[in-house]
Design a protein around this motif. Structure first.
Motif, PDB file in Angstrom:
ATOM      1  N   GLU A  99      -2.762  13.442  -2.518  1.00  0.00           N
ATOM      2  CA  GLU A  99      -1.423  13.465  -1.635  1.00  0.00           C
ATOM      3  C   GLU A  99      -0.257  13.960  -2.378  1.00  0.00           C
ATOM      4  OE1 GLU A  99      -1.014   9.908   1.266  1.00  0.00           O
ATOM      5  OE2 GLU A  99      -2.276   8.829  -0.140  1.00  0.00           O
ATOM      6  N   ALA A 112      -6.454   0.828  -3.998  1.00  0.00           N
ATOM      7  CA  ALA A 112      -5.596   1.047  -2.966  1.00  0.00           C
ATOM      8  C   ALA A 112      -6.395   0.440  -1.682  1.00  0.00           C
ATOM      9  CB  ALA A 112      -5.345   2.525  -2.779  1.00  0.00           C
ATOM     10  N   GLN A 141     -18.760   8.821  -5.104  1.00  0.00           N
ATOM     11  CA  GLN A 141     -17.410   8.638  -4.494  1.00  0.00           C
ATOM     12  C   GLN A 141     -16.413   8.560  -5.702  1.00  0.00           C
ATOM     13  OE1 GLN A 141     -17.580   7.108  -0.759  1.00  0.00           O
ATOM     14  NE2 GLN A 141     -15.200   6.900  -0.583  1.00  0.00           N
ATOM     15  N   GLU A 142     -16.385   7.545  -6.323  1.00  0.00           N
ATOM     16  CA  GLU A 142     -15.123   7.056  -7.332  1.00  0.00           C
ATOM     17  C   GLU A 142     -15.776   7.194  -8.710  1.00  0.00           C
ATOM     18  OE1 GLU A 142     -12.179   6.963  -6.400  1.00  0.00           O
ATOM     19  OE2 GLU A 142     -12.453   7.048  -4.223  1.00  0.00           O
ATOM     20  N   ARG A 156      -6.209   6.262   2.437  1.00  0.00           N
ATOM     21  CA  ARG A 156      -6.487   7.122   1.290  1.00  0.00           C
ATOM     22  C   ARG A 156      -5.723   6.923   0.196  1.00  0.00           C
ATOM     23  NH1 ARG A 156      -4.368  13.077   1.347  1.00  0.00           N
ATOM     24  NH2 ARG A 156      -6.441  13.774   0.685  1.00  0.00           N
ATOM     25  N   GLY A 157      -6.181   7.768  -0.844  1.00  0.00           N
ATOM     26  CA  GLY A 157      -5.455   7.419  -2.240  1.00  0.00           C
ATOM     27  C   GLY A 157      -5.907   6.597  -3.064  1.00  0.00           C
ATOM     28  N   TRP A 158      -5.201   6.441  -4.064  1.00  0.00           N
ATOM     29  CA  TRP A 158      -5.895   5.579  -4.995  1.00  0.00           C
ATOM     30  C   TRP A 158      -4.839   4.224  -5.412  1.00  0.00           C
ATOM     31  CZ3 TRP A 158      -6.857  10.483  -5.061  1.00  0.00           C
ATOM     32  CH2 TRP A 158      -8.068  10.774  -5.004  1.00  0.00           C
ATOM     33  N   THR A 187      -4.803   6.221 -12.193  1.00  0.00           N
ATOM     34  CA  THR A 187      -5.557   7.320 -12.083  1.00  0.00           C
ATOM     35  C   THR A 187      -6.768   7.083 -11.077  1.00  0.00           C
ATOM     36  OG1 THR A 187      -7.178   6.470 -13.833  1.00  0.00           O
ATOM     37  CG2 THR A 187      -5.559   8.133 -14.552  1.00  0.00           C
ATOM     38  N   PRO A 188      -7.547   8.224 -10.536  1.00  0.00           N
ATOM     39  CA  PRO A 188      -7.359   9.678 -10.610  1.00  0.00           C
ATOM     40  C   PRO A 188      -6.003   9.900 -10.104  1.00  0.00           C
ATOM     41  CG  PRO A 188      -8.821   9.039  -8.906  1.00  0.00           C
ATOM     42  CD  PRO A 188      -8.496   7.691  -9.481  1.00  0.00           C
ATOM     43  N   MET A 247     -14.385  12.129  -4.562  1.00  0.00           N
ATOM     44  CA  MET A 247     -12.958  12.027  -4.054  1.00  0.00           C
ATOM     45  C   MET A 247     -11.793  12.539  -4.591  1.00  0.00           C
ATOM     46  SD  MET A 247     -12.080  10.646  -1.122  1.00  0.00           S
ATOM     47  CE  MET A 247     -13.142   9.280  -0.204  1.00  0.00           C
ATOM     48  N   SER A 296     -13.567  11.510   5.010  1.00  0.00           N
ATOM     49  CA  SER A 296     -12.294  11.452   3.964  1.00  0.00           C
ATOM     50  C   SER A 296     -11.353  12.402   4.268  1.00  0.00           C
ATOM     51  CB  SER A 296     -12.463  11.191   2.580  1.00  0.00           C
ATOM     52  OG  SER A 296     -13.121  12.556   1.986  1.00  0.00           O
ATOM     53  N   GLN A 297     -11.877  13.645   4.824  1.00  0.00           N
ATOM     54  CA  GLN A 297     -11.184  15.034   5.047  1.00  0.00           C
ATOM     55  C   GLN A 297     -10.358  14.746   6.356  1.00  0.00           C
ATOM     56  OE1 GLN A 297     -12.248  16.050   1.852  1.00  0.00           O
ATOM     57  NE2 GLN A 297     -11.900  17.846   3.089  1.00  0.00           N
ATOM     58  N   HIS A 298     -10.326  13.614   6.815  1.00  0.00           N
ATOM     59  CA  HIS A 298      -9.448  13.317   8.007  1.00  0.00           C
ATOM     60  C   HIS A 298      -8.526  12.281   8.090  1.00  0.00           C
ATOM     61  CE1 HIS A 298     -11.587  16.401  10.654  1.00  0.00           C
ATOM     62  NE2 HIS A 298     -12.575  16.050   9.699  1.00  0.00           N
ATOM     63  N   GLU A 299      -7.387  12.171   8.723  1.00  0.00           N
ATOM     64  CA  GLU A 299      -6.321  11.204   8.672  1.00  0.00           C
ATOM     65  C   GLU A 299      -6.769   9.898   9.777  1.00  0.00           C
ATOM     66  OE1 GLU A 299      -2.364  12.013   7.552  1.00  0.00           O
ATOM     67  OE2 GLU A 299      -2.681  14.173   8.330  1.00  0.00           O
ATOM     68  N   ARG A 358      -7.184   6.388   8.922  1.00  0.00           N
ATOM     69  CA  ARG A 358      -7.684   5.759   7.856  1.00  0.00           C
ATOM     70  C   ARG A 358      -6.673   5.827   6.621  1.00  0.00           C
ATOM     71  NH1 ARG A 358     -13.000   7.577   6.029  1.00  0.00           N
ATOM     72  NH2 ARG A 358     -12.142   8.182   4.008  1.00  0.00           N
ATOM     73  N   THR A 399     -11.632   1.401  -4.290  1.00  0.00           N
ATOM     74  CA  THR A 399     -10.443   1.743  -5.044  1.00  0.00           C
ATOM     75  C   THR A 399      -9.534   0.201  -4.770  1.00  0.00           C
ATOM     76  OG1 THR A 399      -9.105   2.524  -3.100  1.00  0.00           O
ATOM     77  CG2 THR A 399     -10.395   4.157  -4.234  1.00  0.00           C
ATOM     78  N   TRP A 406      -4.533  19.124  10.689  1.00  0.00           N
ATOM     79  CA  TRP A 406      -4.317  20.259  11.477  1.00  0.00           C
ATOM     80  C   TRP A 406      -3.181  20.279  12.587  1.00  0.00           C
ATOM     81  CZ3 TRP A 406      -8.446  17.680   9.382  1.00  0.00           C
ATOM     82  CH2 TRP A 406      -9.306  18.474   8.730  1.00  0.00           C
ATOM     83  N   LYS A 430     -15.482   1.927   1.803  1.00  0.00           N
ATOM     84  CA  LYS A 430     -15.273   3.150   1.250  1.00  0.00           C
ATOM     85  C   LYS A 430     -15.488   4.186   2.249  1.00  0.00           C
ATOM     86  CE  LYS A 430     -19.635   4.218  -1.244  1.00  0.00           C
ATOM     87  NZ  LYS A 430     -19.935   5.720  -0.654  1.00  0.00           N
ATOM     88  N   VAL A 477       0.545  -1.206   0.030  1.00  0.00           N
ATOM     89  CA  VAL A 477      -0.175  -0.087   0.211  1.00  0.00           C
ATOM     90  C   VAL A 477       1.019   1.301   0.021  1.00  0.00           C
ATOM     91  CG1 VAL A 477      -1.675   1.275   1.450  1.00  0.00           C
ATOM     92  CG2 VAL A 477      -1.839  -1.351   1.136  1.00  0.00           C
ATOM     93  N   LYS A 524     -12.831   3.160   5.583  1.00  0.00           N
ATOM     94  CA  LYS A 524     -11.141   3.188   5.167  1.00  0.00           C
ATOM     95  C   LYS A 524     -10.372   2.904   6.153  1.00  0.00           C
ATOM     96  CE  LYS A 524     -11.886   5.685   0.782  1.00  0.00           C
ATOM     97  NZ  LYS A 524     -11.118   5.816  -0.305  1.00  0.00           N
ATOM     98  N   GLN A 533      -7.473  16.874  -2.194  1.00  0.00           N
ATOM     99  CA  GLN A 533      -8.284  15.364  -2.321  1.00  0.00           C
ATOM    100  C   GLN A 533      -6.899  14.504  -2.413  1.00  0.00           C
ATOM    101  OE1 GLN A 533     -10.982  16.426  -0.313  1.00  0.00           O
ATOM    102  NE2 GLN A 533     -11.813  14.587  -1.486  1.00  0.00           N
ATOM    103  N   ARG A 589      -1.105  17.971   5.199  1.00  0.00           N
ATOM    104  CA  ARG A 589      -2.612  18.034   5.346  1.00  0.00           C
ATOM    105  C   ARG A 589      -2.701  17.813   6.787  1.00  0.00           C
ATOM    106  NH1 ARG A 589      -5.957  12.515   4.917  1.00  0.00           N
ATOM    107  NH2 ARG A 589      -7.554  13.977   4.135  1.00  0.00           N
TER     108      ARG A 589
END
Lengths: 392, 392
Positions: A370, B81, A331-332, B390-392, A23-24, A293, B367-370, B388, B79, A392, B56, A9, B59, A368, A390
């Motif tokens: 990385e 991923a 979503q995808e 993320r990514g593809w 992609t994406p 996403m 999905s906005q959070h880690e 979580r 995905t 906070w 999804k 991964v 995650k 959205q 990304r």
């Protein structure tokens, strides 16, 4: 079965070409980036105003180094995680342009203690007291901007607010240095005519200068008069009395900025590469693997004269398919369709064909992803992979 | 100055309590999660249908292990991923429910080669040929679902489409095992009356069963009849002929699902913790540090009977402030205001006060959070931090 057989991964090896990307994927055209950077830098140079780029759009040290190739310069950030990230990479002159709370005051003072000239933002006596206490606990002298509201968009005090001088007095009394005043013409994003944009820029300037004058008349120093938004930065005709401009999305630009009139679609430096994964000829739909996403849920063009759906579709080389937009997104999945009212024909794209999608809102779409896959105009090569930070 | 003095970028030590969290932060109430998991699991158990949760939304391996405490079970992913991530964590029975393209066919076959029973999705002869070629190159026998369109929502062939049998023949000819048929009642998200939801569930079932019957009549095996969406999963009265149900957002639930009628607001398991950073009494606004970066740009309730803005606001313990919503959001600012038309008073919140915001759309907000900060109902303790992917 050996778990070691399962592909790892993670990002894996960088792709060599656009065609080899999974992609994406987010593309960043560095030639367009450079052009956008040079344009605003030149405009501000002519006005004699410091440009303090807002790194909330790019969140990338590589983009920051593109702005400042010969060493760190002034920047704006939207989170303390950004401040810490850019400080770790050598940036020292940072404005955190979001209102202060107790936990952020403490965290900001730790950065200040570490030698970072981090300026914070407040608009109330409560926040001045909070900041003063955090600074005393850390043993540092803090520096804060007083936030001014120039157009009713969000936070801040109006230039004529009776509380302005009282807040400045509370700031001084709390042992906080007044960095200056800071305002943001957020309502300018809703405009689209050059005259109203010029008027918004002049209003932003006039309010900022009036607020600074009130502070100075009350005996406070107000060294910095900071204004900024990408639309007003590009439409300001006169910046007398302003010392610095903040802007973020100008680096990449996007369809919303195109709708406002800041740029052409050819200036947009980022796009989302997607692959055709299905077709619905009976509905004149093409399905791609970029949904919200990859594109974000931003529908900022929905209230503009031209609604771009979830994005405007280009071929893999970046040439726009006239009137082909991402009309729906899950979503995808993205659904490509011809804009309502157009008689344009749907392009003939096979399963596996690649397209590029120009985003409504560069800040939201880039967040959205990385990393940026860095390309040059007219080339298929991926020249670099620039990570984004990304959180906070 | 020593760069080592600058606080490290990254998550840092987990906070012990909600009060100690830096904001914005994503909270996950594991008691509500468990209740939501048990509810649908019990419904599907009574119907004799396999539940294949869609990962999804979460995650997260920790959420997956909450679903399957005694070992991996069937899952759906959006995905590859996700497929690789869950396979690395021991999951073997995975359906990738997004249409296939050449690069995903190759990547999916690598997972299959590694021993993962990964099923893919297609609805065209082109995709069957692409999959057959990728499988031969990898030396594996692939397994694919044929996507059926039950409500015009997105991809797939209708049950009566003249191409259905030809696609099945192409799949068989390409050396691909037909896993079965798969459909998704995506249009059910737009409903809100029990009768229409029951009808949508019955339509999804009937179309799926009809498509499977056509395949079988043409001499193909069709072992799995897979349907699913969170609304139809909860409103299906009869699932005769269906063998499995897919659902994702049921784990967390959200304001859109509340608007559909799937749940109460008390069932919503995730929320975004935010801090008050400003006040505009003259506008009856409270500013918080959760903007669209923390909440997502999702405005899914805008077209429902009750528009929840960017989210419904609760106190720090999770009790809803009646009619207080996030009325506007910019990147790192949310504006709290009383819902238009209500005469409710704005709560008196000081700078630094914490609130929780229930999301419109759990998949988008999470999905906005880690990571998830895991809590229990009625406790201030952070029990765990679940990352979580993320990514593809």
């Amino acid at each position: 079965m050996d778990r070691a057989d399962i592909p790892n991964v993670g990002p894996g090896e960088p792709a060599a070409t656009i065609g080899a990307l999974a992609t994406p994927a987010l593309l960043l055209d560095k030639d367009r980036l450079d052009r956008n950077l040079a344009r605003l830098s030149s405009l501000m140079g002519r006005q004699g105003v410091v440009l303090r780029p807002h790194m909330k759009t790019a969140k990338s040290i590589d983009v920051a180094q593109r702005i400042y190739p010969s060493g760190a310069g002034p920047i704006t950030v939207s989170t303390l995680a950004e401040a810490e990230y850019f400080a770790q990479h050598g940036f020292r002159d940072i404005t955190y342009a979001v209102g202060l709370a107790p936990h952020t005051a403490e965290r900001a003072m730790r950065l200040r203690k570490a030698g970072v000239d981090l300026k914070v933002l407040l608009d109330s006596r409560e926040q001045a007291i909070i900041l003063g206490a955090a600074a005393r606990a850390a043993g540092v002298t803090p520096s804060a901007f007083i936030e001014i509201d120039c157009d009713g968009h969000r936070g801040g005090l109006t230039a004529e607010d009776s509380k302005l001088i009282a807040v400045a007095a509370a700031v001084a009394e709390a042992g906080v240095k007044i960095a200056g005043i800071l305002t943001h013409a957020g309502e300018s994003y809703g405009l689209c005519a050059p005259e109203t944009l010029e008027a918004a820029a002049e209003n932003e300037r006039a309010v900022a200068v009036a607020a600074a004058a009130r502070l100075r008349a009350a005996g406070h120093e107000c060294p910095v008069v900071s204004v900024g938004s990408t639309p007003t930065a590009h439409f300001a005709e006169d910046l007398t009395g302003v010392t610095e401009m903040r802007a973020g999305v100008y680096m990449f630009l996007d369809l919303v900025m195109h709708g406002v009139g800041v740029c052409t679609t050819d200036d947009i430096a980022i796009s989302v590469l997607a692959t055709v994964i299905g077709k619905k000829p009976e509905k004149s739909w093409i399905l791609v693997d970029a949904g919200w996403m990859a594109l974000s849920r931003d529908r900022g063009t929905a209230t503009q004269r031209v609604d771009q759906g979830y994005g405007l579709v280009c071929d893999v080389a970046g040439k726009i398919y006239p009137n082909l937009i991402v009309s729906q997104a899950s979503q995808e999945h993205g659904i490509l369709a011809i804009r309502p009212g157009s008689t344009q024909a749907l392009p003939d794209l096979s399963i596996g064909a690649k397209v590029r999608i120009l985003p409504n809102h560069a800040c939201a779409t880039a967040s959205q992803h990385e990393w940026y896959n860095v390309i040059s105009a007219g080339s298929d090569a991926i020249e670099a992979r620039w990570p984004r930070m990304r959180g906070w």
